[in-house]
Design a protein around this motif. Structure first.
Motif, PDB file in Angstrom:
ATOM      1  N   GLU A  25       0.218  -7.422  -8.204  1.00  0.00           N
ATOM      2  CA  GLU A  25       0.782  -7.816  -7.048  1.00  0.00           C
ATOM      3  C   GLU A  25       2.299  -7.996  -7.215  1.00  0.00           C
ATOM      4  O   GLU A  25       2.541  -9.272  -8.004  1.00  0.00           O
TER       5      GLU A  25
ATOM      6  N   VAL B 141       5.111  -6.832  -0.474  1.00  0.00           N
ATOM      7  CA  VAL B 141       4.304  -7.074  -1.741  1.00  0.00           C
ATOM      8  C   VAL B 141       3.553  -5.465  -2.154  1.00  0.00           C
ATOM      9  O   VAL B 141       2.949  -4.914  -1.277  1.00  0.00           O
TER      10      VAL B 141
ATOM     11  N   VAL C 282       1.428  -3.481  -4.627  1.00  0.00           N
ATOM     12  CA  VAL C 282       0.184  -3.761  -5.178  1.00  0.00           C
ATOM     13  C   VAL C 282      -0.087  -2.549  -5.979  1.00  0.00           C
ATOM     14  O   VAL C 282      -0.558  -1.362  -5.727  1.00  0.00           O
TER      15      VAL C 282
ATOM     16  N   GLU D 170       0.098 -11.227 -11.008  1.00  0.00           N
ATOM     17  CA  GLU D 170       1.160 -11.456  -9.971  1.00  0.00           C
ATOM     18  C   GLU D 170       2.362 -11.565 -10.738  1.00  0.00           C
ATOM     19  O   GLU D 170       2.514 -12.032 -11.806  1.00  0.00           O
TER      20      GLU D 170
ATOM     21  N   GLN E 179       3.420 -11.456   5.343  1.00  0.00           N
ATOM     22  CA  GLN E 179       3.240 -10.625   4.377  1.00  0.00           C
ATOM     23  C   GLN E 179       2.936  -9.079   4.511  1.00  0.00           C
ATOM     24  O   GLN E 179       1.928  -8.934   5.386  1.00  0.00           O
TER      25      GLN E 179
ATOM     26  N   GLY F 196       5.871  -9.110  -6.074  1.00  0.00           N
ATOM     27  CA  GLY F 196       6.294  -9.662  -4.773  1.00  0.00           C
ATOM     28  C   GLY F 196       8.055 -10.206  -5.374  1.00  0.00           C
ATOM     29  O   GLY F 196       8.334 -10.051  -6.632  1.00  0.00           O
TER      30      GLY F 196
ATOM     31  N   ARG G 150       1.664  -5.757   2.804  1.00  0.00           N
ATOM     32  CA  ARG G 150       1.018  -5.242   1.533  1.00  0.00           C
ATOM     33  C   ARG G 150       1.194  -3.826   1.422  1.00  0.00           C
ATOM     34  O   ARG G 150       0.528  -3.173   2.295  1.00  0.00           O
TER      35      ARG G 150
ATOM     36  N   LEU H  37      -8.310  -2.498  -2.535  1.00  0.00           N
ATOM     37  CA  LEU H  37      -7.168  -2.922  -1.815  1.00  0.00           C
ATOM     38  C   LEU H  37      -6.909  -2.634  -0.279  1.00  0.00           C
ATOM     39  O   LEU H  37      -6.372  -3.348   0.571  1.00  0.00           O
TER      40      LEU H  37
ATOM     41  N   GLU I  38      -7.081  -5.188   2.809  1.00  0.00           N
ATOM     42  CA  GLU I  38      -5.650  -5.999   3.335  1.00  0.00           C
ATOM     43  C   GLU I  38      -4.575  -5.233   3.290  1.00  0.00           C
ATOM     44  O   GLU I  38      -3.525  -5.655   3.743  1.00  0.00           O
ATOM     45  N   ALA I  39      -4.571  -3.707   3.060  1.00  0.00           N
ATOM     46  CA  ALA I  39      -3.130  -3.050   2.756  1.00  0.00           C
ATOM     47  C   ALA I  39      -2.621  -2.931   4.155  1.00  0.00           C
ATOM     48  O   ALA I  39      -3.368  -2.203   5.055  1.00  0.00           O
TER      49      ALA I  39
ATOM     50  N   GLY J  16      -0.051  -0.672  -1.068  1.00  0.00           N
ATOM     51  CA  GLY J  16      -0.825  -0.440  -2.286  1.00  0.00           C
ATOM     52  C   GLY J  16      -0.255   0.930  -2.722  1.00  0.00           C
ATOM     53  O   GLY J  16       0.234   1.570  -2.018  1.00  0.00           O
TER      54      GLY J  16
END
Length: 594
Positions: free
Chosen positions: A78, A133, A135, A120, A39, A80, A41, A154, A157-158, A43
């Motif tokens: 989020e 994804v 965000v 989501e 995945q 997706g 991510r 964010l 994990e971005a 942002g």
């Protein structure tokens, strides 16, 4: 299987963050380490009213995000891939509530604040089909607001970030600070310059922004875009117009992020996270070293001087309270004895007055009761006064210690005066003038009168006998006088005996209780002396320990400072190792040092 090098460095840095109390940094690194594979991510961050929602809708060619006056979500959204459009509200307890996409805005407006953790959304877009994804974050604003915290969360994990700023003005100081912070934690950043259709001078703004970013050391491209032109091109199917919107370049950049090799991307993100965390940790440790250095310098000298002043003050207080206690006890003895003497002297005066006027035979019983009560009252009053003065002395001595005396006064040995054990006055032997004594005394006096006047009246020229009416009358008169004189003398002797007995009893009481009161005062003196001597010794010991603690604290500070310096060196090593992973492409290294 051998763990990758980036994971080893990341775990070591994570432990260092926990050790030094930076749970926030540790949590950020943990989330980076445990990020789900497969995945990407991406942002989208920005301040309010910069066109962030319009940009995302234009990227997706779908009205997914709130725009205009619609309420902006307080939690990240989020977006997706999904075969069919769908939306789900995720609560704080991870409960999931599906909602229709077209009703998403109204549902978000109806939810109470703080009940959701994220939203989501699934849309059927090829761009998202590879695991990308997008965000959408709440607008950044007040650093203390929950929205800002949710937006910056964010970064844990971005994989990449799109910073949004409109083309009406160059980057503000706050936007530039946000860009610097984002670039510290995320290696792939682009600045999307929105609303170029409404800003004739957007080219100058774009150049200005590129210069500001380069000057700040932020390697982020600037891509001018227009959501309005993008929407018009989509409706008209005009490829040229779409190219003028700037979105093809932005979509290309997004596609590049999604196409990065996963392992290389994870290693790069871990290295960036380690370097950012190590830099923050080293900065906080340097502050602690500086603070420790200040404490060990002027602070220690001030503490020692203060301890020395307290020791000098304690010595002065010791001399003062000892002199005060000695003087007050001496005065108390004299005052108590004088008070008891004065009270018994008044009793003696009353005794004299009583027996100067009264006959002990008649008043003794009543007098004895009064004398016992008067002596009891005198003793108890004197003793109560003694107890009050002793308490006052204790308080006066305690006041010599000032604020250092913070405990209760000692119990003093003054439980009772002992007046209940006072002996009753003993009745003296009082001689009474009884009838027989009076008759004998009268006969003795009458004999002289009869004989004297009988001889005179028996002379020849009077011719009377020895016993005649005249001699008998004289005898009677002499008898009465003799009885009266004898009664007066006997009364005086009884009064003298009674006075002597009463005064002797008063003297006995005075001697006994003056001795007992002196002993009680000496007991008070010993109790106070022991109590305050112990207190002075405790304070002296406390000062000694304080000085020892100050001296030991200096050594402890030096030890802790040395330990912190070693930790800084270790973190600098981690920072360097993260840089040596070789995954920070095109970024100039800036190494840390202790």
């Amino acid at each position: 299987m051998t763990a990758p090098a980036w994971l080893e460095v990341l775990n070591e840095t994570l432990d260092a963050c926990r050790t030094h109390g930076r749970a926030d940094l540790a949590e950020r690194l943990r989330r980076r380490r445990d990020a789900p594979e497969g995945q990407i991510r991406l942002g989208v961050l920005g301040f309010p009213k910069q066109g962030k929602g319009y940009l995302l809708n234009a990227v997706l060619n779908a009205p997914v995000c709130a725009v205009g006056d619609a309420p902006t979500p307080e939690v990240p959204t989020e977006i997706g891939y999904a075969p069919e459009p769908a939306a789900t509200l995720v609560g704080r307890s991870r409960e999931r509530t599906p909602v229709a996409v077209e009703r998403l805005t109204s549902e978000l407006g109806a939810r109470p604040a703080g009940t959701l953790s994220r939203v989501e959304v699934g849309v059927p877009r090829e761009l998202l089909s590879a695991g990308l994804v997008l965000v959408d974050t709440p607008p950044v604003g007040d650093p203390r607001s929950p929205r800002t915290a949710a937006a910056l969360d964010l970064l844990a994990e971005a994989d990449a970030v799109i910073l949004v700023s409109d083309a009406t003005a160059p980057l503000s100081a706050a936007e530039l600070a946000l860009a610097r912070h984002v670039r510290t934690w995320c290696p792939h950043v682009v600045l999307a310059l929105t609303k170029i259709d409404a800003s004739p001078g957007w080219r100058a703004v774009a150049e200005r922004n590129r210069g500001m970013l380069a000057e700040a050391g932020i390697d982020a491209p600037v891509l001018p875009v227009s959501a309005v032109v993008r929407e018009a091109a989509a409706k008209a199917g005009d490829a040229e117009l779409n190219a003028r919107s700037g979105f093809p370049e932005l979509l290309t950049w997004i596609a590049e992020q999604a196409a990065r090799p996963p392992e290389q991307s994870r290693a790069l993100l871990a290295a960036v996270g380690v370097r950012a965390a190590a830099a923050e940790l080293v900065e906080s440790l340097r502050d602690r070293v500086d603070a420790a250095g200040q404490d060990a310098g002027l602070g220690q000298a001030a503490l020692l001087q203060r301890a020395q002043r307290r020791a000098d003050d304690l010595r002065r207080r010791n001399t003062r309270w000892q002199n005060l206690l000695s003087d007050e006890i001496t005065d108390l003895m004299g005052d108590v004895e004088y008070d008891l003497r004065e009270r018994t002297r008044k009793i003696v005066n009353t005794i004299d007055q009583t027996f100067d006027e009264g006959d002990p035979v008649k008043v003794w019983e009543e007098f004895a009761v009064w004398l016992d009560e008067a002596l009891t009252e005198a003793v108890e009053t004197n003793y109560s006064w003694l107890a009050e003065r002793a308490q006052w002395v204790a308080q006066a001595v305690a006041a010599c210690f000032g604020a250092q005396y913070d405990q209760a006064l000692p119990d003093l040995p003054l439980d009772g005066s002992g007046a209940e054990d006072l002996d009753d006055v003993r009745r003296p032997k009082i001689e009474k003038f009884k009838i027989g004594h009076q008759a004998f005394t009268g006969l003795r006096g009458s004999y002289g009168g009869v004989l004297m006047f009988g001889l005179i009246t028996s002379l020849p020229w009077l011719g009377l006998q020895l016993i005649n009416p005249i001699s008998l009358g004289a005898g009677a008169a002499f008898a009465v006088k003799t009885i009266r004189d004898e009664g007066g003398m006997r009364l005086q002797r009884r009064q003298a005996v009674a006075k002597q007995a009463a005064q002797r009893h008063v003297d006995d009481v005075f001697l006994r209780y003056s001795k007992e009161f002196r002993d009680a005062i000496r007991g008070v003196q010993r109790r106070l002396r022991d109590h305050f001597t112990g207190l002075a010794e405790d304070l002296a010991d406390e000062l000694t320990r304080e000085r020892e603690t100050i001296m030991a604290g200096s050594a402890e500070r030096e030890r802790r400072t040395g330990h912190i310096r070693k930790e800084i060196d270790r973190l600098a090593g981690l920072h360097q190792r993260a840089g040596e992973l070789g995954t920070i492409a095109g970024r100039k290294r800036r190494e840390l040092s202790a």
